[in-house]
Scaffold this motif. Structure first.
Motif, short mmCIF file in Angstrom:
data_model
loop_
_atom_site.label_atom_id
_atom_site.label_comp_id
_atom_site.label_asym_id
_atom_site.label_seq_id
_atom_site.Cartn_x
_atom_site.Cartn_y
_atom_site.Cartn_z
N PRO A 66 -4.90 -1.86 23.69
CA PRO A 66 -4.30 -1.63 24.50
C PRO A 66 -4.40 -2.57 25.81
N LYS A 67 -3.00 -2.40 26.56
CA LYS A 67 -3.27 -3.47 27.69
C LYS A 67 -2.46 -2.75 28.89
N SER A 68 -3.14 -2.55 29.95
CA SER A 68 -2.56 -1.88 31.16
C SER A 68 -2.35 -2.86 32.41
N PRO A 69 -1.23 -3.36 32.19
CA PRO A 69 -0.90 -4.26 33.52
C PRO A 69 -0.97 -3.50 34.87
N ASP A 70 -0.45 -2.51 35.21
CA ASP A 70 -0.64 -1.63 36.33
C ASP A 70 -0.97 -0.09 36.00
N ALA A 72 0.75 2.22 35.97
CA ALA A 72 1.95 3.09 35.73
C ALA A 72 2.45 2.67 34.20
N HIS A 73 1.62 1.74 33.48
CA HIS A 73 2.03 1.40 32.33
C HIS A 73 0.65 1.09 31.38
N LEU A 74 0.74 1.35 30.25
CA LEU A 74 -0.02 1.38 29.01
C LEU A 74 0.71 0.78 27.83
N ASN A 75 0.54 -0.44 27.50
CA ASN A 75 1.14 -0.76 26.49
C ASN A 75 0.16 -0.86 25.16
N LEU A 76 0.44 -0.94 23.94
CA LEU A 76 -0.36 -0.63 22.89
C LEU A 76 0.19 -1.92 21.84
N HIS A 77 -0.75 -2.90 21.36
CA HIS A 77 -0.47 -3.96 20.61
C HIS A 77 -0.99 -3.79 19.56
N ILE A 78 -0.48 -4.05 18.27
CA ILE A 78 -0.96 -3.83 17.20
C ILE A 78 -0.92 -5.02 16.14
N ASN A 79 -2.00 -5.66 15.84
CA ASN A 79 -1.72 -6.81 15.00
C ASN A 79 -1.98 -6.58 13.40
N SER A 80 -1.43 -7.45 12.61
CA SER A 80 -1.69 -7.31 11.27
C SER A 80 -1.60 -6.11 10.77
N LEU A 81 -0.33 -5.37 10.76
CA LEU A 81 -0.07 -4.03 10.55
C LEU A 81 -0.35 -3.64 9.06
#
Lengths: 116, 114
Positions: A66-70, A72-81
């Motif tokens: 997970p990455k939260s730049p601020d 109001a945002h929370l992104n989810l990155h998934i490697n090697s699905l």
């Protein structure tokens, strides 16, 4: 206006690829979450961020980041699905004004991830 | 351990009748119990919650009952309408966990007969 939004709504990809799901909330909430819902509708928390800091990190493969730049945002990155990553992923947010009590979580519409 | 489960995976109710959705939990050390509704293609939506020191709580057309003796939670929906068709989840917040950490049950699908 949508309170908690996610993009994309549908994501179809090949095994081994890397993909990201984005989440934004315009509720002014301090805490955001990622949940995974499997084919049997079982819903399980993956991560939670409060003011950009990780506060819940369940037993999730480290391919998920997970990455939260601020706040109001929370992104989810998934490697090697992998095939088992196929599920619906929900983002949610809450205003944790009372740390010792329940604070309602508002869910986004979900992102259906299909790994082929 | 942390476990929230449901007695029935599906429930069919005549429109206008009352619906009762049941849930059993195994963790007696929980501060809050919550019901969520998930309509097809949408995210879960909060319905009502109840604190562990309460037995009953009422909302608009919904009532939640908590029986701590038998570790049982129920959601009653009065005068069920077609818009009530959804999957209903009971959930709990274990004591001493983060107030943000919700443990969801497996869900009951409610269908309404016209």
């Amino acid at each position: 206006d949508t309170a908690v939004s996610q993009t994309p709504k549908y994501l179809v990809t090949q095994m081994g690829n890397d993909k990201s799901i984005k989440c934004e909330q315009n509720l002014g909430h301090d805490t955001m979450y990622w949940y995974k819902q499997d084919s049997k509708k079982f819903l399980k928390i993956m991560f939670s961020y409060n003011n950009k800091e990780l506060i819940i990190n369940e037993t999730v493969p480290n391919r998920f980041s997970p990455k939260s730049p601020d706040k109001a945002h929370l992104n989810l990155h998934i490697n090697s699905l992998e095939l088992g990553d196929s599920a619906v992923y929900f983002c949610a947010s809450s205003q944790d004004s009372h740390p010792s009590s329940y604070n309602e979580q508002f869910f986004g519409p979900g992102t259906r991830l299909t790994v082929l | 351990g942390e476990s929230v489960g449901l007695h029935l995976p599906t429930l069919s109710v005549q429109e206008g009748d009352n619906s009762i959705i049941n849930c059993a939990y195994s963790n007696s050390a929980s501060d809050y119990f919550i019901w969520y509704k998930q309509e097809s293609g949408k995210g879960p939506q909060f319905i009502i919650d109840i604190r562990s020191n309460m037995d009953k709580r009422q909302g608009q057309r919904v009532t939640v009952l908590l029986n701590k003796t038998v570790k049982h939670l129920s959601l009653q929906i009065a005068a069920t309408q077609p818009g009530d068709s959804a999957v209903y989840f009971c959930a709990e917040i274990p004591r001493y966990s983060s107030a943000s950490k919700i443990i969801f049950g497996s869900g009951t699908r409610l269908s309404i007969r016209p």
